[in-house]
Each structure stands twice: as structure tokens, then as C-alpha cells.
Enzyme design. Structure first.
Site, PDB file in Angstrom:
ATOM      1  N   THR A 100      60.102  94.001  53.944  1.00  0.00           N
ATOM      2  CA  THR A 100      61.360  92.778  54.500  1.00  0.00           C
ATOM      3  C   THR A 100      62.789  92.204  52.871  1.00  0.00           C
ATOM      4  OG1 THR A 100      59.763  91.874  55.564  1.00  0.00           O
ATOM      5  CG2 THR A 100      62.107  90.316  55.624  1.00  0.00           C
ATOM      6  N   HIS A 130      72.055  82.567  51.745  1.00  0.00           N
ATOM      7  CA  HIS A 130      72.699  81.518  52.705  1.00  0.00           C
ATOM      8  C   HIS A 130      72.966  79.723  52.060  1.00  0.00           C
ATOM      9  CE1 HIS A 130      71.134  84.079  54.859  1.00  0.00           C
ATOM     10  NE2 HIS A 130      71.877  83.903  55.864  1.00  0.00           N
ATOM     11  N   LYS A 177      71.895  83.425  62.891  1.00  0.00           N
ATOM     12  CA  LYS A 177      72.217  83.076  62.830  1.00  0.00           C
ATOM     13  C   LYS A 177      73.868  84.396  64.019  1.00  0.00           C
ATOM     14  CE  LYS A 177      74.311  83.507  58.414  1.00  0.00           C
ATOM     15  NZ  LYS A 177      74.790  84.739  58.948  1.00  0.00           N
ATOM     16  N   ILE A 194      59.532  86.695  47.481  1.00  0.00           N
ATOM     17  CA  ILE A 194      58.713  85.887  47.260  1.00  0.00           C
ATOM     18  C   ILE A 194      57.223  85.596  46.124  1.00  0.00           C
ATOM     19  CG2 ILE A 194      57.437  83.888  48.455  1.00  0.00           C
ATOM     20  CD1 ILE A 194      60.262  83.641  49.398  1.00  0.00           C
TER      21      ILE A 194
END
Lengths: 129, 464, 600
Positions: C122, C131, C335, C94
Site C-alpha cells: 500500500t 492530506h 475523496k 507506518i
């Protein structure tokens, strides 16, 4: 490294690793050795009782930039108790002559009377193609 | 891509197996070359500076580099090219003419193709890693395999640890325990999950006992701690099934965890050719000529199964090289006669490891072709096997149908110690006559059975 | 649902939690002491969704010492006059994407990362999946950015020269009755505008995935599911940002802000003060802590750990699509993982989802690995445990609202938050970066009192190194003839050449560690896990950076591989020999040179 009267010894002369039983008999020492599969085992066991010794293999620095570190071994066994002293001497040693494997680098290593041989090739060029 | 050169035999790998294979192929009249990804030939022997190599081949206790040097000399004397610093991208087999095409890459010649009538894969093995034995906890610097540590110490001249724990009592681990101690590092202990050591007995003596390094059996590393660098490992005892025993955990401060937890034959380059593999050895299934299930593709050394001794690695290389030359020769003659395409079929019999025999190599016998073992007796073939368990008295029985071919007693068999026998195949030829060949499949195999007369401990061999 | 403080308090009461709730600005703040991390989590979720912007969970937990960000080793100081128009905190995907977006403007941009490379936390510890906007709650920020980001991904990857594939995801039904969820699934697909979705019956699934488990009853195929290397993407964002003028400061941790009124004037770091026009908080798991430095901690991050395993490339061919077998009925926050092909040709198993108090604890344990084996390995029946070559853990930065925080601070004029970014953060990253850059530029213009002009020289296309994977043999041969270093293979398992490794060392954001080389060039990523190539990488890095082998680290801090020379003589020899100048250079000197390189 003095021994009791009878000892179990693992023979290191070959990969078989026979378990030997060695016993010192009498004051004028003679030895009874059992468990060995070959005469080298007997000789090893007596040596192990009287003066345990080993081949030392290690590396030494050189002055050559293309092989700054070469492998070496003693030409036969040196007393086990001298091993660390020999290592200390070799830590600050620097080989100044190019040798083939098996050629003598130091005639008498750390006063043991045993020679130190080069074991890696410091002469042959890198590639053969 | 144009074909750069055609060879009778191309040997993949210039380690002890490949060097021996190339020499044997050359001596059998083949036009042979060796391809090698490293700069210098010798394979892993270059970093195995300890002695004990060559007792069988040379009757001397050489160091690894000396053993490699002798073979390299023999290769040089014969003028066999070693195409070094060259990487094999892939192999294909031409179905029409049976030739192999090897896609090669290096800096000097970019990408090129070598063509070969026969190929000998002498690709060696790699070490099992911490992740493959499911070590948990942190992943800091200082977790390394014994072979990598050996390279850093012996080739690069650096210590990767000041105080370490060694997991696994494989020979490389034992050798490194001594080596690191000699160079001034402290080896806190060697831990072995099995109830008995994996390495050779003499290495326990000369690498651990000599230097008063403790060997802890039935104990393993449960976790690694350390943010940047290993700070400690947690050791625990295990029960007979290898499960950790709660309450036995102990934290050992150290800056490295060195692993000697098994070797895995490297066959990734030949597997895509559809070669049949042996799950026990991790290598391809071979016949006594070291030919894999694919005609013309031979394998030898630690790529076939992990050996204890380099002498046997060279022996299998020699067999493979000789057989590859013979195969290439027949191929060439057939090429000249061109009307006869099909290779004279192998007559293969499976050899089944039974009882306590963990595996036996070769796994097959080819009754139609035989190049002979190294012993000089042309009718003999060398077999290597390992016991699945330790036994103080064991009986080896090799039988074909109801005929007993060989029976031999062993005072002791241990999983870490490979045994070698030779069988005279002349005996087989009359047993395995054409009518024997008509027998139902089940009985048409040779059974190699190892029966323990008395068993001590139950330790499956994990070297394969 | 009831809203307000009374609703929060009664929800906490129902859970038997002795917790006090009070309003703080637009948030609800929880105080008190609980006996376990489970209770801490329960309290946080009980307070969420009750009409407040976010939950500030200040509960203390029995036996849990509050964790702090790890600190870099001491570094050389930054020039005290250093000023950047925009300072981005956090070099994850990010932060790096935002830094690149900011270079579209005629401003000075700095990207601060406390680790020794980009994508160290991360962003390098996930499944690399782009996704489709399916699992996200309709109307959430997650849904918005997932939709937009997914659509932007192809162009972004093309501009950055990063490999991207769209294998599609197949969500399998494990029971025939799960088909009852189909209407709800179709509704979700419509709400979230998921494109190209198909229902595949059992036969179609078998046909498309011959190695699939027999335990399947058809499934839903979502073609807009992509895979990318998350660390290569992050580094590519960073490199493109540097190419367009940004400065990347590694090993630089933010320790506080100096404020004047409601405005940040200086960013305090381990290397001194940096004057800032606008500050962007993209600090991942620590974004709430960074917000707190500006007295703007209106949300709380909690770590959700995921463990995943990587399978040998040998088995990569056994599967085409991303496979998952979700439990459609449960309200799980992920998920639930699956079996994901990676862009490098491996298969990835997992990840799990476990709430953890420590946010940088990447240790693995046997139970997490057993979980991924038990749940996902069976989906592809050609796989076995011994195909595993490695496994790792990552920690997701989650809020109790389970949504992204993307906004300019309500209380600090020049602070923009890009926080709470968890799955599908990777897919959302191009869209988040676009919006956050615009918010930042607006805030900058306001505080600086000047109009911000576009950067006319901005080039969206990264000067990407050649990608040998995609090349034919002929192309590769031509490349090697031009540059022979591409011919010398260093990593035998993954077939990685010296040239590819040199590209990471001489990158616009140069690697400083072996792990950096591993992530960027894949050397050491294969089945031997670096056993063979680690010593070779040490030699290459020592040669290129003109440092001693004993100075090279695995990752940050003191993580050297080789500790000291074995021979006293070898050191003498080296210092007298040709390499003397090289060896005399200290590591500090070296990192300074790298920063000059970055800044220039």
C-alpha cells in the site's frame, strides 16, 4: 520441404517481398516463375523449390572479456534444414581471434561449406573521442 | 557554465541517421561533432544482428552491426569526433546570434556547454510499451518490448523467455520470433490486433513461416496473469473495430509477453524549443532540407518518422547534414558581415497529405533554399509516404494548384511499407513564382493525394 | 442511533442478510454465509457504529476462498537466539516510521517485512499526497493523527532528506448549486482546524490554473496539501532507523506467535523464531490476520482497491495544484481521487475505490482505468489519453469503522496495534509513529520490569544521498567532479545517473530488485518504462552484488528478467575468467551478506 508442382512463394531477397508463383514443369525440371520484379526473384524461387536456404545470423561467445559475445552471419545461404544443427555447433563455440566485421571466423560452418563471418567489431577501441 | 567548444554543426545521436548526417556535414566543409549517450556508435543497429541492411546504400545484405561499422569507419576516416557516453541535458537557442547552446553531461568532463550554429537531431525512436497499448492484468516479470528482448539476447547473451507470446507483428517482433526460436525458446504465436500484419512480407516468410510459428490476425492479448513471473496470457479475437469478441478468450501458458506494437519518435529534447510537430508521424515537421520549423535545427531518421529501412534513415541524415553545413556556413558569413542579422527567410509551402495518404515527409518545401537529394540530381528532393490503407491498385497524384507535378501508379500499397519518390523541384520554381505566392492560402499548397483503385481491408497504420 | 446487539441484528435484518451477530469481547462478530462480496461489505457496515469497538466480519462468501498473505521464497534461517526488544511487523510507511521512532530509545529494534523491500504494497501504491485534515470525520482518530501528522511533515521530511512540496489542493465545484455546501465546508474546516483555506471564485481559479476545465464554478483551496514520494519516504524512515541501530529483515513473514499467558514470547517467521520484548502490528492489509495470531482479532480489514494512472513529465507543467472535483453530497469512503502533481514532476490520475476480497491483487482492468479517465482527465484540458505512461493498483487496508486502530492490545500485554491505516495514513504517519512508539516502550517497560532509557546517540537526520533534482548545474558539476558516477546517465527518460542507482544498491536498506531501484531512484519510471535502462540496470546490479545477471529479479520471488545464458560457451568463459569468484557466489550468500550489513 519438398514442393507441390506449383507454389506461392514470398521472395525475401529485398524488402519489396514480391509474391512469386513457381511451377515445376516436366520430369527434366524446368521452372516457370511469375510475379518477380527482378532476376533475383527467379533465382530465389528455383532455390526455394529445390533447396530452400537462408542466411543464418546469430551470436557466438568469445574468449575476450571486453567483448564476450559477438554477432556473426553466414557468408551466403545455408540449407534451411541445417540451421538448427549450425546453431547447436555455435552454442559451444568460442571465438579466440579478434576480427573486423566481415572477416572469416569459421571457414566451413557445420559442414555446409559456407563460411561464418564476424559482423561486430572486436578490434576498434570503444570510443573515438 | 563556460562554453567548451564551438561547432558549425552538432549532431545529436550516433545512430545511422546521425552518422550519415555528420559525414555529409563534414564533406560539405563544416566543423562537426557527434554527441552520443552510449559507449559505441551505431545506435540500435548494434543489436540488430540480422541481415537485410544496406541493400540500397551498399548493394549488399549486411547485418546491422556491419552497416553501422561502415558508417563508423567513414566517420573515423574524416576524423569527426564522437563524444560518447555523454548526455544532452537541454538545448537553448540564443535569439541574438541564432546559435544553439547544448548543455552536456558526462563522467569525465562533468557538465559543459557546446555551441553550434546548426544542430541535427538524430535521436531515433523508442518502443511503445505494454501500458501504452493498455494491457491489463498483473504486472509480473516477463513483459518486455521486442527491442529490450533483442538487447538481452543479442548483446547480453541471455534468454528472457523459454516460451513466449509475441503481441504485434511489427518487424522487430517478427525478427525476435526467429531469434528466440533459434536460441531454443518456443514462440507460441504472434498475435496482431489488425487484420493484416504490420511487418514486411519477407519477414513473415523468413521469421515465422520458416519456423512454423503461427501468426494470428485480428487477435490480441486481453490480460496478463502471473504473480512474480508471467504465467499465462489471455488471448481474444477482435472485431473489425478492434473490440474483443466475447467467447473467443483463450488462456495461453507462457513465461513472457513480448511486444512489438509500434515505435514512437523521440523528440523530447527538441520539443521545449517550440518545434512544430506532426501528429501523424510523431516527429517534427520538416522541409526538404530536413530543417524543422526552427531555423538551424534539423532532424532526420526515425526521430522524424519511423522508417522501415535503415537506408532511408541514412539518406535523410545525409540531407540533414548537408543542409546543416550549408546553413552554418551562411550563418558564419553573416556573422562576419555582422550588420546583416536576419536570415534569408525560407519560402515555405505546405504539402498536404490527402486521400488515403497517411502522411508524407517532408511536410514542407522551402523554395528559397535547396541542398538537393542524394540521387545526384541537385534539383530533386526525396519524399517518403505511407498509405493509410492496403490497396491493390493505387494512384499517387501530386499537384500544386491546378498543375499536376507527379502521377504514379502502384500495384500495391500497404501501411507497413513506406514508399519513396523524388520530385524535381525545377518544375516547381516556375509554378511557384512570386505571383503564385500571392494566391490565397488555401490554394498555396501542394497536395499529395493517394487514391485507391481497389481496396483490400481497412487498416490504419499505427507506426507513427 | 440505536446501539447494542439488537441494533446490529435489526440493521442486518433490514438489509435482508441472513447473518448472525454475537458479542466478542468489545466487538461484534458476524457469522454465516452470504452470496456475494457486496453482501459481505453491507453486513460489515450495517454492524459498524452500533456501540461496539469494531466489527469482526467472519462471514463466508459464495465462491470466495479466504486469501492468505503471499510467502517469500525460502530464506536462510535466523539465529535461534535472536532477541529484539521491539519487533515491528510490516515495512510500510507506518512500520518504518515506528521503527525509526523506537530507535529514539535505548532498545534493540527489528523491522520485519515479508516482501523484498520496504514500501512494497500500500505504501508504494498511492497518490503520494500529504492530506490536509479536511475529509476526515471530526473527532475520529483519523482526524487527530491527520492534523498532527500534517503539521509534523515538513520537519520529518527535512530530517530525512526527502523532497516535499506543498502545491495545495483545489476542490472544484462542478455546479453553481454546490456552493450551498460552503457553510458545511467552513464548519468542517473549523472543527478539523484546517489552516489557510480560501474560497476561490471562477475567475481566480482560471487565473491560478489556466488549463483548468471550463466546467468549474470556483472552489476551495487548501494550501496544507503536500506531495511526497511515498516509497522514498518509507525507505528514508527505514534507513534512518538502521542508521540508529535498527535491523531490517526483508523476505521475513510472520506466521504466528508463541504466547505465555497473555504475552507474546516469540514471533514465528518463515526463517525461524525471534524472541520479542514487545510486538508492533503494522501489517497493513494483513493486520487483522496478525492480530489473530495473538488471539486478538477484534477488528476486520477489508481491501479497497485503487487504480491510478501516471502521465508523462512533459505535461507536468500544465498544472500547479492538486485538482479534485468531489461529489460533496455522497457518502463515499474516499475523496474520489483527482489529478495530483507528483513530486517527480508527473501528474497522477485517480485513484479509484473498489471493494475487493483479495488484499494483494494489484492487477488492473480496463473499467477502472476508464473511470479515472472519465472523471479526472477532463479537469485539465491540456491533457490527453496518450500522455499516460503507466498505471497501477493498490489496496487500502480499511476497517468497517473507517478509522485507524491505534492502541495497545486489551488482552495481550506486549502487543501494540497500528492497523486499519488507509488514507490519510501517509499524512498521519509521523504522528502515528510517535504515539505507537510510546505505547510500545510503555508496554516493554511493563513486561520487562525495567525502565527504558532514551538513546543518547539517536540522530534524527538521515545520512541522505545527494538529491540531484534540486541542484543547480554548478552544484551538479561539482558533484560529478567529486564522484564521476553521477555523470553517467543510465535512465535517459528521467535523467538518472549511475551514482543515484549505486546509492540504492549500497543503501542501509539495500535494494534487491529492479523495481526497488525504480521506486527509489526513479530509473525506469519514465516514458519508455525501462525499455532502454533495464539491461543496463541488470549489468550494474550484477557487477555491484557480484552475481550473475540471470539471478537478478524484477521484484521478489522468482521474477528474474534474464533466465539463462544463450551460449554454453559463455558460461564456461565466465567461470574461467576474471569474474569466476563473483559468479560462484550464490544468491543466498549474497542476501546473507546484506543482512550482516544491516545488522552491523
Amino acid at each position: 520441404m519438398t514442393m507441390a508442382d506449383a507454389r506461392q512463394i514470398v521472395c525475401i531477397q529485398c524488402p519489396q517481398g514480391c509474391t512469386l508463383r513457381a511451377e515445376k514443369l516436366g520430369t527434366v525440371p524446368s521452372y516457370e516463375i511469375t510475379g518477380n520484379k527482378c532476376p533475383r526473384g527467379r533465382a530465389y524461387a528455383i532455390k526455394e523449390l529445390t533447396n530452400p536456404s537462408r542466411t543464418l545470423t546469430t551470436t557466438v561467445a568469445t574468449v575476450f572479456s571486453d567483448c564476450p559475445l559477438v554477432s556473426v552471419r553466414t557468408d551466403g545461404d545455408i540449407p534451411l534444414r541445417d540451421v538448427f544443427r549450425a546453431m547447436q555447433e555455435l552454442n559451444s563455440y568460442r571465438a579466440k581471434k579478434r576480427l573486423h566485421p566481415g572477416e572469416v571466423m569459421i571457414a566451413d560452418l557445420a559442414g555446409t561449406g559456407v563460411a561464418l563471418l564476424a559482423t561486430s567489431d572486436m578490434i576498434t577501441p570503444d570510443t573515438t573521442n | 557554465m563556460p562554453v567548451k567548444k564551438q561547432w558549425d554543426v552538432v549532431v545529436i545521436g550516433a545512430g545511422p541517421a546521425g552518422l550519415a548526417a555528420a559525414i555529409a556535414a563534414c564533406d560539405s566543409g563544416a566543423d562537426v561533432c557527434i554527441i552520443e549517450r552510449e559507449k559505441k556508435p551505431g545506435g540500435v543497429l548494434k543489436q540488430c544482428i540480422h541481415d537485410g541492411f544496406g541493400l540500397i546504400r551498399f548493394g549488399e545484405r549486411l547485418s546491422g552491426p556491419e552497416y553501422a561499422y561502415r558508417y563508423h569507419q567513414m566517420v573515423s576516416e574524416r576524423g569527426i569526433p564522437v563524444i560518447s557516453e555523454t548526455y544532452l541535458l537541454g538545448i537553448t537557442k540564443n535569439q541574438t546570434d541564432g546559435k544553439f547552446l547544448l548543455q552536456m553531461q558526462n563522467s569525465a568532463d562533468s557538465i559543459f556547454i557546446l555551441e553550434a550554429r546548426a544542430v541535427v537531431a538524430a535521436t531515433g525512436c523508442r518502443e511503445r510499451t505494454a501500458r501504452q497499448v493498455f494491457i491489463h492484468g498483473d504486472r509480473p516479470a516477463g513483459i518486455l518490448t521486442a527491442g529490450t528482448a533483442q538487447y538481452i539476447v543479442n548483446i547480453q547473451g541471455f534468454l528472457p523467455t523459454r516460451r513466449c507470446v509475441i503481441l504485434g507483428s511489427g518487424d522487430i517482433g517478427l525478427i525476435m520470433a526467429r531469434r528466440l526460436t533459434l536460441e531454443g525458446a518456443e514462440v507460441e504465436g504472434v498475435y496482431e490486433i489488425k487484420p493484416e500484419p504490420s511487418g514486411l512480407t519477407r519477414n513473415i516468410q523468413q521469421c515465422l513461416t520458416d519456423f512454423e510459428i503461427p501468426l494470428h490476425l485480428s487477435a490480441t492479448v486481453l490480460a496478463v496473469h502471473g504473480k512474480r513471473r508471467v504465467e499465462s496470457v489471455v488471448i481474444g479475437k477482435v472485431d473489425q473495430s478492434g473490440q474483443p469478441i466475447t467467447g473467443t478468450e483463450r488462456t495461453v501458458p507462457c513465461d513472457a509477453l513480448i511486444l512489438s506494437v509500434g515505435l514512437i519518435p523521440e523528440n523530447e529534447i527538441i520539443e521545449p524549443l517550440g518545434v512544430e510537430m506532426d501528429r501523424k508521424t510523431g516527429g517534427p515537421i520538416v522541409d526538404q532540407n530536413m530543417m524543422t520549423s526552427l531555423d538551424g535545427l534539423f532532424a532526420c531518421g526515425n526521430a522524424v518518422h519511423v522508417n522501415d529501412l535503415v537506408d532511408y534513415v541514412s539518406e535523410s541524415g545525409q540531407t540533414a547534414g548537408k543542409a546543416a553545413a550549408a546553413y552554418a556556413n551562411v550563418q558564419q558569413q553573416r556573422g562576419l558581415l555582422s550588420e546583416r542579422r536576419t536570415v534569408s527567410a525560407r519560402r515555405l509551402i505546405n504539402i498536404q497529405a490527402a486521400g488515403n495518404m497517411h502522411y508524407i515527409v517532408p511536410q514542407r518545401l522551402d523554395l528559397a533554399h535547396h541542398v538537393g537529394a542524394d540521387d545526384g540530381a541537385d534539383n530533386c528532393a526525396a519524399f517518403y509516404f505511407r498509405s493509410r490503407v492496403r490497396a491493390n491498385s493505387a494512384l499517387l497524384r501530386i499537384s500544386a494548384g491546378k498543375t499536376l507535378l507527379e502521377e504514379r501508379r502502384y500495384a500495391v500499397v500497404r501501411p507497413p511499407e513506406m514508399e519513396r519518390i523524388t520530385l524535381n523541384l525545377a518544375d516547381l520554381n516556375h509554378i511557384c513564382s512570386p505571383d503564385w505566392n500571392d494566391l490565397p492560402g488555401q490554394s498555396r499548397l501542394i497536395k499529395a493525394e493517394l487514391v485507391s483503385v481497389s481496396e483490400g481491408g481497412d487498416s490504419a497504420n499505427d507506426n507513427g | 442511533m440505536a446501539e447494542g446487539l439488537a441494533a446490529v441484528r435489526s440493521a442486518l435484518m433490514r438489509k435482508n442478510l441472513n447473518v448472525d451477530a454475537n458479542e466478542w469481547r468489545n466487538s461484534v462478530a458476524l457469522t454465516g454465509h452470504v452470496s456475494s462480496w457486496e453482501q459481505y461489505m453491507e453486513a460489515g457496515y450495517a454492524a459498524a457504529g452500533k456501540g461496539y469497538e469494531a466489527v469482526v466480519n467472519d462471514l463466508t462468501v459464495e465462491g470466495v476462498v479466504p486469501f492468505k498473505p503471499s510467502m517469500p521464497e525460502p530464506q536462510n534461517p535466523i539465529d535461534p537466539d535472536t532477541y529484539f526488544d521491539a519487533v515491528v511487523i510490516g515495512g510500510g510507511v507506518i512500520g518504518s516510521a515506528i521503527a525509526r521512532e523506537l530507535t529514539r530509545w535505548d532498545i534493540t529494534v527489528a523491522l520485519l517485512e515479508k516482501e523484498n523491500d520496504l514500501a512494497m504494497q500500500t505504501s508504494s501504491r498511492n497518490d503520494g499526497m500529504v492530506h490536509p485534515p479536511f475529509a476526515v470525520t471530526p473527532g475520529s482518530k483519523k482526524a487527530h493523527y491527520n492534523q498532527r501528522g500534517n503539521k509534523m511533515f515538513a520537519q520529518t521530511a527535512r530530517e530525512l532528506g526527502v523532497s516535499l512540496e506543498w502545491p495545495g489542493m483545489l476542490m472544484l465545484f462542478s455546479n453553481p448549486w454546490q456552493r450551498a455546501f460552503l457553510p458545511a465546508i467552513w464548519q468542517r474546516i473549523k472543527q478539523n482546524e484546517v489552516c489557510g483555506v480560501e474560497f476561490w471564485n471562477r475567475q481566480r481559479v482560471f487565473k491560478m490554473e489556466p488549463n483548468i476545465t471550463a466546467d468549474q464554478h470556483g472552489g476551495v483551496f487548501l494550501p496544507d496539501s503536500g506531495i511526497v514520494s511515498p516509497y522514498q519516504l518509507t525507505v528514508a524512515f527505514g534507513e534512518n532507523a538502521v542508521q540508529n541501530g535498527a535491523t531490517v529483515l526483508l523476505n521475513t513473514v510472520v506466521t504466528g506467535f508463541q504466547m505465555e499467558h497473555n504475552r507474546i514470547t516469540h514471533v514465528c517467521t518463515n526463517r525461524g523464531l525471534i524472541q520479542a520484548g514487545v510486538v508492533i502490528n503494522a501489517a497493513g492489509v494483513w493486520s487483522d490476520v496478525v492480530a489473530g495470531y495473538a488471539n486478538d482479532r477484534f477488528f476486520t480489514i477489508h481491501g479497497r482497491k485503487g487504480t491510478a494512472a501516471i502521465l508523462d513529465r512533459k505535461v507536468g507543467h500544465t498544472q500547479r495544484t492538486i485538482l479534485s472535483q468531489p461529489r460533496f453530497a455522497s457518502h463515499s469512503h474516499t475523496k474520489g481521487g483527482g489529478l495530483v502533481p507528483t513530486i517527480d514532476g508527473n501528474l497522477l490520475l485517480g485513484p479509484t475505490a473498489v471493494e475487493v476480497p483479495e488484499r494483494e491483487d494489484y492487477s488492473t482492468n480496463a473499467s477502472a482505468l476508464e473511470f479515472v479517465f472519465d472523471h479526472h482527465l477532463k479537469l485539465n484540458k491540456s491533457l490527453k489519453r496518450s500522455d499516460i505512461i503507466t498505471y497501477f493498483s493498490g489496496v487500502r487496508a480499511c476497517t468497517f469503522e473507517e478509522d485507524f486502530v491505534i492502541k495497545t492490545s486489551d488482552y495481550v500485554a506486549n502487543l501494540v496495534h497500528a492497523a486499519g491505516i488507509q488514507s490519510p495514513g501517509l499524512a498521519s504517519s509521523p504522528a502515528i509513529a510517535q504515539d505507537v512508539a510510546l505505547l510500545a516502550v510503555k508496554a516493554l517497560a511493563a513486561v520487562a520490569g525495567r525502565a527504558i532509557q532514551p538513546n543518547a546517540a539517536f540522530d534524527p537526520c538521515r545520512k541522505a544521498p545527494p538529491d540531484l533534482r534540486g541542484m543547480s548545474l554548478e552544484e551538479r558539476a561539482a558533484l560529478i567532479r567529486r564522484n564521476p558516477s553521477y555523470g553517467r546517465i543510465i535512465c535517459r527518460c528521467e535523467c538518472i545517473s549511475e551514482g543515484e542507482i549505486l546509492n540504492t544498491i549500497h543503501s542501509l536498506v539495500p535494494v534487491q530488485s529492479l523495481d526497488g531501484i525504480k521506486r527509489r531512484a526513479r530509473a525506469g519510471m519514465g516514458r519508455c518504462q525501462g525499455g532502454f535502462c533495464t539491461p543496463l540496470l541488470l549489468e550494474i546490479m550484477a557487477r555491484e552484488q557480484q552475481i550473475n545477471i540471470a539471478e537478478i529479479c524484477k521484484s521478489g520471488g522468482h521474477s528474474e528478467i534474464a533466465l539463462q545464458p544463450t551460449k554454453n560457451a559463455a558460461v564456461d568463459c565466465a567461470s574461467e575468467g576474471a569474474g569466476s569468484a563473483a559468479l560462484a557466489l550464490s544468491a543466498a550468500n549474497n542476501s546473507r551478506r546484506q543482512e550482516d550489513y544491516n545488522a552491523g
